[in-house]
Design a protein around this motif. Structure first.
Motif, mmCIF file in Angstrom:
data_model
loop_
_atom_site.group_PDB
_atom_site.id
_atom_site.type_symbol
_atom_site.label_atom_id
_atom_site.label_comp_id
_atom_site.label_asym_id
_atom_site.label_seq_id
_atom_site.Cartn_x
_atom_site.Cartn_y
_atom_site.Cartn_z
ATOM 1 N N GLN A 1 -117.918 24.217 87.523
ATOM 2 C CA GLN A 1 -117.234 23.258 86.664
ATOM 3 C C GLN A 1 -116.420 22.330 87.554
ATOM 4 O O GLN A 1 -116.130 22.649 88.703
ATOM 5 N N SER A 2 -116.070 21.169 87.029
ATOM 6 C CA SER A 2 -115.354 20.197 87.840
ATOM 7 C C SER A 2 -114.017 20.764 88.299
ATOM 8 O O SER A 2 -113.234 21.263 87.484
ATOM 9 N N PRO A 3 -113.737 20.716 89.608
ATOM 10 C CA PRO A 3 -112.468 21.251 90.109
ATOM 11 C C PRO A 3 -111.290 20.326 89.849
ATOM 12 O O PRO A 3 -110.147 20.681 90.133
ATOM 13 N N PHE A 4 -111.563 19.135 89.326
ATOM 14 C CA PHE A 4 -110.482 18.179 89.075
ATOM 15 C C PHE A 4 -110.862 17.378 87.835
ATOM 16 O O PHE A 4 -111.770 16.547 87.873
ATOM 17 N N ASN A 5 -110.193 17.635 86.726
ATOM 18 C CA ASN A 5 -110.663 17.069 85.461
ATOM 19 C C ASN A 5 -109.554 16.456 84.621
ATOM 20 O O ASN A 5 -109.535 16.599 83.399
ATOM 21 N N VAL A 6 -108.614 15.763 85.275
ATOM 22 C CA VAL A 6 -107.568 15.062 84.532
ATOM 23 C C VAL A 6 -107.770 13.557 84.695
ATOM 24 O O VAL A 6 -108.520 13.100 85.554
#
Length: 437
Positions: free
Chosen positions: A288-293
């Motif tokens: 899953q995306s490690p950075f999703n903000v």
């Protein structure tokens, strides 16, 4: 006119007309050709005019020799070995023939080869105006992430914002092995790019953890000192994904800074823009995306109209719609793959048919690109098996959600609902051959 039709017309030209044509394309003047064959200059002009008519070409109103440029264009495309460099310069300009840049890096701001994907750019510019905003540009390699980033930075500077472009590829391996050392490098690099003297030792306390030290320094020595909006563009953030210790410190830190804009006024000056490649997810086993903000930006493929515009900007003005259509059939709307084809086509070393026939092979212009994907797949047997299923299927298939996520992250498949298919004919042919070995 396609290549087969072109060759049929050429084959049936009378011998003398073909001889005159070859001398014309080689760069001889009408007078020189007349002298070579002991004929009148008017006869030379008639031969060339009749040749153009045979190829379906004619003058534009008021342009006596316009058909000659069209004829050169046809031969540059389908019979390039007949055309001298001088003749190419007549229709393309010496600058374009000799100094066309190889498309191996982001598109410069002053380049005519950047194609806007509106409203994507305007959405980014509008988001940037919001205090404390964060833009997250993600996607497979060579899709135009950094090219878009450069334009966001240019827009920010026009708005009077301070702008810093920090490429995480600049961080060396020893730095990435130690979170504390990495965050010190991070702060020092930003200070230097802003023309500020780094004063890390005054803020780096042994009694505090690295994230606290970094935040304290960034707030006091950067945000409070510049006293104006700052756009911090972090390029190739995927570099840290392969260093778990650094990633566990750095990515939550960025997330915290983004959230801090709701609490402290000084942090509202900060606008973050990050880019990262999703291709690394396969090798690193990231599910899953490690950075999703922040605001996610997924770069869409070029449309047929956008491909056609890019074709014209490469001086492929003859039948640009046909060229665009053939390119889209082979590589979809992949920006880098299209520019590669147009670069080689503009050199007039290959016809479009030759380029596309060899494109999915080990000797084609995409050999390194295709080999990279093949090597990445081989590192993950389950994903390799899933890709084989998609390639060998006669219609769309359904895969395990994780396989779908990773293959889409590589740009190898197209997802419609729960069904997936190979994203373009180039990948389908190449992987079909590899799986058939």
């Amino acid at each position: 006119m396609n290549e087969q039709e072109f060759n049929e017309v050429l084959e049936h030209l009378p011998v003398r007309r073909k001889q005159v044509l070859q001398k014309f394309l080689a760069g001889n003047t009408d007078a020189e050709i007349a002298n070579l064959f002991d004929i009148q200059e008017g006869t030379v002009r008639n031969h060339i005019c009749n040749t153009c008519k045979a190829f379906g070409l004619g003058n534009e109103e008021g342009e006596r020799f316009h058909y000659r440029s069209q004829l050169i264009e046809w031969f540059a495309r389908f019979q390039h070995e007949w055309v001298s460099p001088e003749k190419l310069r007549e229709i393309m300009g010496a600058q374009d023939v000799i100094e066309l840049p190889f498309p191996d890096r982001p598109v410069p701001l002053d380049s005519p080869f950047y194609i806007e994907r509106l409203p994507l750019e305007s959405d980014c510019y509008q988001t940037l105006r919001k205090p404390g905003s964060l833009i997250r540009i993600r996607g497979p390699q060579q899709r135009g992430k950094t090219s878009l980033l450069l334009r966001i930075l240019a827009h920010a500077e026009k708005q009077g914002f301070k702008a810093v472009h920090l490429n995480l590829e600049e961080a060396d391996c020893s730095c990435l092995a130690d979170p504390d050392q990495f965050l010190r490098w991070f702060c020092q690099s930003i200070s230097e790019k802003l023309g500020l003297e780094p004063r890390l030792d005054e803020y780096w306390s042994m009694s505090s953890n690295s994230r606290v030290n970094c935040k304290r320094y960034f707030q006091k020595e950067i945000l409070e000192k510049i006293a104006s909006p700052l756009v911090l563009a972090l390029d190739n953030v995927d570099r840290v994904f392969g260093y778990p210790q650094v990633a566990r410190e750095f990515l939550p830190l960025l997330r915290h800074w983004y959230e801090e804009t709701n609490n402290l006024k000084v942090w509202r000056q900060l606008r973050l823009v990050v880019t990262y490649s999703t291709e690394v997810f396969v090798n690193l086993g990231i599910h899953q995306s490690p950075f999703n903000v922040g605001k996610p930006i997924n770069l869409p493929e070029f449309t047929l109209e956008q491909i056609g515009e890019l074709v014209k900007r490469h001086n492929q003005t003859w039948d640009y719609r046909e060229i665009a259509s053939h390119l889209q059939e082979m590589v979809g709307g992949h920006p880098w793959l299209i520019r590669q084809a147009l670069y080689h086509l503009s050199l007039s070393k290959h016809s479009l048919k030759q380029l596309l026939d060899y494109a999915p092979t080990q000797g084609g212009i995409y050999q390194h690109h295709l080999r990279r994907h093949w090597d990445n797949l081989q590192s993950q047997p389950d994903i390799l098996t899933a890709m084989q299923e998609v390639v060998k299927a006669e219609k769309s298939v359904r895969l395990d959600p994780m396989a779908t996520y990773l293959l889409e992250s590589m740009g190898l498949i197209r997802v419609q609902g729960n069904d997936v298919s190979v994203s373009c004919e180039l990948y389908h042919r190449y992987f079909w051959d590899e799986f058939s070995r």
